[in-house]
Design a protein around this motif. Sequence first.
Motif, PDB file in Angstrom:
ATOM      1  N   ASP A 200      59.711  -7.895  73.690  1.00 48.85           N
ATOM      2  CA  ASP A 200      61.098  -8.252  73.968  1.00 48.85           C
ATOM      3  C   ASP A 200      61.935  -8.132  72.702  1.00 48.85           C
ATOM      4  OD1 ASP A 200      63.244  -9.486  75.660  1.00 48.85           O
ATOM      5  OD2 ASP A 200      63.068 -11.073  74.146  1.00 48.85           O
ATOM      6  N   ALA A 201      61.345  -8.490  71.566  1.00 49.58           N
ATOM      7  CA  ALA A 201      62.056  -8.370  70.295  1.00 49.58           C
ATOM      8  C   ALA A 201      62.388  -6.916  69.985  1.00 49.58           C
ATOM      9  CB  ALA A 201      61.214  -8.963  69.165  1.00 49.58           C
ATOM     10  N   LEU A 202      61.484  -6.016  70.329  1.00 49.30           N
ATOM     11  CA  LEU A 202      61.734  -4.592  70.114  1.00 49.30           C
ATOM     12  C   LEU A 202      62.886  -4.124  70.988  1.00 49.30           C
ATOM     13  CD1 LEU A 202      60.879  -1.968  68.748  1.00 49.30           C
ATOM     14  CD2 LEU A 202      59.240  -1.608  70.593  1.00 49.30           C
ATOM     15  N   GLY A 203      62.886  -4.560  72.253  1.00 45.96           N
ATOM     16  CA  GLY A 203      63.977  -4.194  73.152  1.00 45.96           C
ATOM     17  C   GLY A 203      65.314  -4.743  72.678  1.00 45.96           C
ATOM     18  N   ARG A 204      65.345  -5.988  72.206  1.00 42.92           N
ATOM     19  CA  ARG A 204      66.583  -6.583  71.712  1.00 42.92           C
ATOM     20  C   ARG A 204      67.069  -5.883  70.450  1.00 42.92           C
ATOM     21  NH1 ARG A 204      65.942 -11.414  69.867  1.00 42.92           N
ATOM     22  NH2 ARG A 204      63.729 -11.729  70.243  1.00 42.92           N
ATOM     23  N   THR A 205      66.135  -5.451  69.629  1.00 43.42           N
ATOM     24  CA  THR A 205      66.512  -4.721  68.416  1.00 43.42           C
ATOM     25  C   THR A 205      67.248  -3.444  68.767  1.00 43.42           C
ATOM     26  OG1 THR A 205      64.594  -5.598  67.229  1.00 43.42           O
ATOM     27  CG2 THR A 205      65.644  -3.631  66.328  1.00 43.42           C
ATOM     28  N   ILE A 206      66.722  -2.721  69.731  1.00 46.57           N
ATOM     29  CA  ILE A 206      67.348  -1.458  70.138  1.00 46.57           C
ATOM     30  C   ILE A 206      68.709  -1.714  70.775  1.00 46.57           C
ATOM     31  CG2 ILE A 206      67.144   0.509  71.696  1.00 46.57           C
ATOM     32  CD1 ILE A 206      64.140   0.409  71.261  1.00 46.57           C
ATOM     33  N   ARG A 207      68.776  -2.720  71.658  1.00 42.84           N
ATOM     34  CA  ARG A 207      70.034  -2.984  72.365  1.00 42.84           C
ATOM     35  C   ARG A 207      71.118  -3.546  71.448  1.00 42.84           C
ATOM     36  NH1 ARG A 207      66.329  -4.935  76.178  1.00 42.84           N
ATOM     37  NH2 ARG A 207      66.790  -7.101  75.621  1.00 42.84           N
ATOM     38  N   SER A 208      70.702  -4.122  70.322  1.00 41.46           N
ATOM     39  CA  SER A 208      71.689  -4.713  69.405  1.00 41.46           C
ATOM     40  C   SER A 208      72.361  -3.670  68.524  1.00 41.46           C
ATOM     41  CB  SER A 208      71.007  -5.756  68.516  1.00 41.46           C
ATOM     42  OG  SER A 208      70.116  -5.135  67.595  1.00 41.46           O
TER      43      SER A 208
ATOM     44  N   ALA B 108      55.180   4.764  83.073  1.00 39.97           N
ATOM     45  CA  ALA B 108      55.602   3.550  82.364  1.00 39.97           C
ATOM     46  C   ALA B 108      56.896   3.762  81.580  1.00 39.97           C
ATOM     47  CB  ALA B 108      54.483   3.061  81.445  1.00 39.97           C
ATOM     48  N   PRO B 109      57.058   4.874  80.836  1.00 41.97           N
ATOM     49  CA  PRO B 109      58.319   5.063  80.104  1.00 41.97           C
ATOM     50  C   PRO B 109      59.538   5.086  81.016  1.00 41.97           C
ATOM     51  CG  PRO B 109      56.653   6.587  79.316  1.00 41.97           C
ATOM     52  CD  PRO B 109      56.106   5.954  80.552  1.00 41.97           C
ATOM     53  N   VAL B 110      59.414   5.736  82.172  1.00 44.25           N
ATOM     54  CA  VAL B 110      60.539   5.816  83.100  1.00 44.25           C
ATOM     55  C   VAL B 110      60.886   4.435  83.640  1.00 44.25           C
ATOM     56  CG1 VAL B 110      61.287   6.708  85.345  1.00 44.25           C
ATOM     57  CG2 VAL B 110      60.080   8.204  83.747  1.00 44.25           C
ATOM     58  N   ALA B 111      59.886   3.678  84.052  1.00 43.34           N
ATOM     59  CA  ALA B 111      60.128   2.351  84.623  1.00 43.34           C
ATOM     60  C   ALA B 111      60.772   1.415  83.609  1.00 43.34           C
ATOM     61  CB  ALA B 111      58.808   1.765  85.124  1.00 43.34           C
ATOM     62  N   ILE B 112      60.258   1.403  82.393  1.00 41.63           N
ATOM     63  CA  ILE B 112      60.730   0.454  81.385  1.00 41.63           C
ATOM     64  C   ILE B 112      62.116   0.832  80.878  1.00 41.63           C
ATOM     65  CG2 ILE B 112      60.280  -0.462  79.073  1.00 41.63           C
ATOM     66  CD1 ILE B 112      57.267  -0.119  79.755  1.00 41.63           C
ATOM     67  N   THR B 113      62.322   2.105  80.559  1.00 43.19           N
ATOM     68  CA  THR B 113      63.624   2.503  80.018  1.00 43.19           C
ATOM     69  C   THR B 113      64.724   2.406  81.079  1.00 43.19           C
ATOM     70  OG1 THR B 113      63.148   4.849  80.480  1.00 43.19           O
ATOM     71  CG2 THR B 113      62.604   4.010  78.284  1.00 43.19           C
ATOM     72  N   ALA B 114      64.410   2.692  82.332  1.00 39.66           N
ATOM     73  CA  ALA B 114      65.413   2.552  83.391  1.00 39.66           C
ATOM     74  C   ALA B 114      65.848   1.095  83.524  1.00 39.66           C
ATOM     75  CB  ALA B 114      64.856   3.067  84.717  1.00 39.66           C
ATOM     76  N   ALA B 115      64.884   0.180  83.479  1.00 38.72           N
ATOM     77  CA  ALA B 115      65.209  -1.250  83.565  1.00 38.72           C
ATOM     78  C   ALA B 115      66.025  -1.700  82.359  1.00 38.72           C
ATOM     79  CB  ALA B 115      63.921  -2.067  83.672  1.00 38.72           C
ATOM     80  N   MET B 116      65.690  -1.195  81.170  1.00 43.98           N
ATOM     81  CA  MET B 116      66.424  -1.567  79.959  1.00 43.98           C
ATOM     82  C   MET B 116      67.855  -1.035  80.001  1.00 43.98           C
ATOM     83  SD  MET B 116      63.527  -1.098  76.977  1.00 43.98           S
ATOM     84  CE  MET B 116      64.669  -1.557  75.661  1.00 43.98           C
ATOM     85  N   LEU B 117      68.048   0.172  80.516  1.00 42.40           N
ATOM     86  CA  LEU B 117      69.393   0.725  80.626  1.00 42.40           C
ATOM     87  C   LEU B 117      70.238  -0.070  81.612  1.00 42.40           C
ATOM     88  CD1 LEU B 117      68.630   4.569  80.603  1.00 42.40           C
ATOM     89  CD2 LEU B 117      69.807   3.263  78.823  1.00 42.40           C
ATOM     90  N   MET B 118      69.625  -0.517  82.700  1.00 47.50           N
ATOM     91  CA  MET B 118      70.341  -1.376  83.643  1.00 47.50           C
ATOM     92  C   MET B 118      70.744  -2.684  82.980  1.00 47.50           C
ATOM     93  SD  MET B 118      68.418  -0.970  87.321  1.00 47.50           S
ATOM     94  CE  MET B 118      69.372  -2.354  87.935  1.00 47.50           C
TER      95      MET B 118
END
Length: 583
Positions: free
Chosen positions: A102-110, A138-148
């Motif tokens: 989650d920290a990695l995802g927040r880093t990218i989104r910030s 897995a990449p498609v599922a995770i990145t699509a959810a993150m973009l949403m």
Amino acid sequence: MSTFQQLVAPVWGSLALSAVCAALPLLVLFVLLGVFRVKAAKAALTSLLLSIVLAVTIWQMPLGQTLSAAAAGAFYGLFPILWILVNALWVYKLTVATPWFDALGRTIRSISNDLRILSILIAFCFGALLESLAGFGAPVAITAAMLMAAGMKPFKSAIVSLLANTAPVAFGAMAAPIIALHGVTGLPLHDLSSMAGRQTPFIALLVPLLLVFIVDGRRGLKQTWPVALVAGAVFGITQFVTSNYFAVELTDVVAAVATVAAVLLMLRIWQPREIIGMSGEAEKTEEQLIAAGRQSVERRHGAGGSRVPASASVTEAVSAAATSSVGTAVSDAKRPEPRHVWMAVAPYLIIMAIFSIAQIPVIKDWLSTVGSVSFPWPGLDVVDADGNHIAAQKFKFDHLKATGTLLLISGLITMALYRVPAAQGLRIYGETVKQLRWTIITVTAVLALSFVMNLSGQTTSLGLALASAGGFFAILSPVIGWLGVALTGSDTSSNSLFGQLQVTAAEQTGLPPVLMAAANSSAGVMGKMLSLQNLAVASAAVGLEGSEGTLFRKLLGWSLGLLAVMTLLVLLQSTPVLGWMIP
């Protein structure tokens, strides 16, 4: 055990009829997958059974050797292919089981509020990092959810994630497709990786530009082409350098990390003129907000003088303007502390370190000496029509320096760093194997099918028939790879099925076998976005189950366009114009 010599045209001496019979297992596989939508595992097992029957009854391969060929293929599917996939996905799932993912995802989104920038960082860069380990949707599922989560509309999130999942696929899952191609063709692994590394960068250069165009049309391309071009160029160049001069297994890991770093550095000195957030409308940049604040202050001064200091009025106005745009802006993501960022990327750094250590000449030689065993597969004695022994009968068991083993070591170090208890790590490993159970059956069946077709002579008959196309085969070759991935959903499976066919046809037409084999993989990735498996994963990830057909229609043009680019590149590489690119 008597030696089995392959027959080229066993059906009444006709190469055409023999090729039709040889194509039956593949046709059955494609029809079951594409028309009747049978599960991939069942379709692969059905095709394997048909191939065994044809090998024994038409190509006259002894039953014992036929079954031994199937066993050899299944073993190769388990090791090294599935040994890579299981351990790669396990490392990924270890990170998901901790707060660091989650920290990695927040880093990218910030990093940015602009959806066009986020499409590059999340779908292209982070998706490539996930593809290097997890793969298989897995990449498609995770990145699509993150973009949403970042504010992109569901359908567009699915399209962006699917299109982005092209450039890294040829080297995905720690280069499993290239390793599988090496296993079925016998061509040098370094030559195959080098050739693919001289093809895929051209697609990597285009993909980020297409992503920003999909997100924001011509305005997006006009305003963000510099960062898109930097992302594509850095990714492509790093792919080339790593696959040609370093370690093929690390190609996507190094390329993804380098691209993220390059984009971050560029955003420090450059920003798009406008910010495109949730609504898809332009939002004010900081400079524009300050300018608007100053104008507001001036108006207030003119209306009756300042009741507060000018600097405070500017701050107030900027704050109000920023607040008014919250409804159309991406929700702010607080950037984690530097220590948390390092911990979030630690698994990928560990993998890079372990593979780098394994490339040190002294250690590499030791691993090759102590941890490598070569042996002929029992129950096989096959020669081709000219009396030459088939290379696929000899196995090299690299149990210590194998990619899967290095990933296992990386996972154990990650467990220690993240303080994951041994019991939890073992449980996650069991869950990983359970999650991949149908994939395990599919991959072993497809590799068994490939070995039966290759060793019985079915692939040779089909390849010789295709070779009648002459120089036109340079155009046909990429299309075969594209169809294989679109129907099987896997570049690894497509390479296993068609790798030897490409080599056989190339040898008969005078084309470079390494070029045609690599083209099967490099062009195949453009079919990934159209595969039923990936379309279903993307639809489910964004909550639009049943929209696979609509996604297919939206992506078909992009897929064919990128295929045309790759086909032109392969055609030029088969001529003196770009022939110097072949290793």
